[in-house]
Write an enzyme that holds these catalytic residues in place. Structure first.
Site, PDB file in Angstrom:
ATOM      1  N   GLU A 105       0.828  -1.218   0.000  1.00 11.50           N
ATOM      2  CA  GLU A 105       0.000   0.000   0.000  1.00 11.50           C
ATOM      3  C   GLU A 105       0.858   1.262   0.000  1.00 11.50           C
ATOM      4  OE1 GLU A 105      -3.845  -1.824   2.450  1.00 11.50           O
ATOM      5  OE2 GLU A 105      -2.726  -0.148   3.301  1.00 11.50           O
ATOM      6  N   GLU A 106       1.933   1.258   0.798  1.00 14.82           N
ATOM      7  CA  GLU A 106       2.723   2.485   0.950  1.00 14.82           C
ATOM      8  C   GLU A 106       3.728   2.693  -0.171  1.00 14.82           C
ATOM      9  OE1 GLU A 106       4.464   2.929   4.837  1.00 14.82           O
ATOM     10  OE2 GLU A 106       2.514   3.122   5.812  1.00 14.82           O
TER      11      GLU A 106
END
Lengths: 238, 238
Positions: free
Chosen positions: A120-121
């Site tokens: 996600e990051e």
């Protein structure tokens, strides 16, 4: 007094405690039924239902806590060029670089949470290797505690036509991450060790040491001894 | 409609969420204020207060979970005569012997919880040595998860006038424990390894192996990087 007679009946039948589940749309019954005066207290509340309990014995209540902890995860991702995956968050941070972190969702495994947060990051896909260490902190939000596990993850690197590994390029997540980058491992190490004018990060300094020494907590999956339970995730030092 | 105007005002002021704390004795306000219809949901409830939250943005709620886990502890206590401290619980158990276990209280350290449970169940005083392994289980009571840490504890043995160690005698806790006893380590090992007709205990078999190999997860205390926070308990493989 509906509840008063219920309490009496349960005591006469030697019950140890009473549970009451109250939906939000019927919450007046807590006040009207004088549950507080009868000794009921909230055990927990989730979504649209509050659950109250009354311990009926003279002894201390044996009803277990609802839950006391959240589980956080950090990801320690080193590529084949001796670089570590770092991010800088949009909200001001005390460090120029940090490793990707997040919180595990209810029912999620430690390693799945770490892999998800890294993706996600930073957009980088990884595989779980081991746990390098963990931390317990008390007095977090709403008085709860936190267990934070640093996972060693291996980035998934493709090979080109000449057999060279191709390091995937990180891509910062909009909204939360300002920049995601492969940082030379020795730069990261100097930062967490607090060399020069830097403040350092004592926990991550120990994690770097464990990584360099090849120390790890390995995951295994073993059969549960409780009939009907699925296999358990277990973790052992190696 | 008190809450409707509050919601509107908060949206206009670009607030991200609203928290409402409702004591048991005022719980009718949840129903009368139509908090459910306005989109509020319980975040948690403890003792005599329920806490509700409404996320005001279009995005997915960023309000963290209340808590997802409980922390259990088991104690692996071996004396200088190569015996391991075991109990048999009054409630029927699937094993002739088990090591002392329990649940950590809110705010308690892993090692303090293990030392406390051993003392409560057996009267034996111990010191923390290390963690030998841990397990994560999902879907426990009220849908919460559990992290269970097996702690290696050393019994506190006094020396007699001749310098011999005196093994303290276990004393079974009334109510919960039928018997507490030092069991020859090799008997315990055969039991968890599932030798003969015994079912075995796969996790504890791995714990015994880690113990015999001298593997451990050590505790250290390090300074927190968050200003104003007390030092952190951190745990690393060694």
């Amino acid at each position: 007094m509906l509840f008063q007679s219920t309490v009496l009946a349960c005591k006469m039948n030697d019950k140890s405690s009473i549970w009451v589940h109250v939906p939000m749309t019927r919450s007046s019954i807590i006040e009207e039924g004088q549950l507080y005066a009868l000794g009921f207290r909230f055990h927990h509340a989730v979504n649209d239902v509050a659950v109250l309990n009354l311990w009926l014995r003279d002894s201390e209540s044996k009803v277990p806590n609802f839950s006391t902890h959240n589980v956080g995860v950090g990801a320690f991702v080193v590529n084949t060029q001796h670089q570590i995956l770092c991010v800088r968050e949009l909200r001001k941070n005390y460090m120029p670089w940090k490793t990707p972190t997040g919180t595990s969702e209810l029912g999620e495994s430690i390693e799945d949470a770490a892999i998800r947060e890294v993706f996600e990051e930073t957009g980088i896909r990884t595989k779980f290797h081991s746990i390098l260490g963990f931390r317990q902190t008390h007095g977090m939000a709403h008085g709860r505690s936190d267990l934070y596990f640093v996972c060693r993850l291996d980035p998934i690197e493709e090979q080109d036509d000449n057999g060279n590994f191709v390091i995937p390029t990180p891509c910062a997540q909009a909204c939360e991450i300002e920049i995601a980058e492969w940082v030379p491992f020795d730069d990261y190490k100097r930062m967490v060790d607090g060399e020069g004018s830097q403040k350092g990060h004592p926990m991550m300094s120990h994690v770097v040491h464990a990584y360099e020494m090849g120390r790890m907590i390995e995951k295994k999956v073993v059969e549960s001894v409780v009939p009907g339970r699925p296999p358990n995730d277990v973790y052992f030092p190696r």
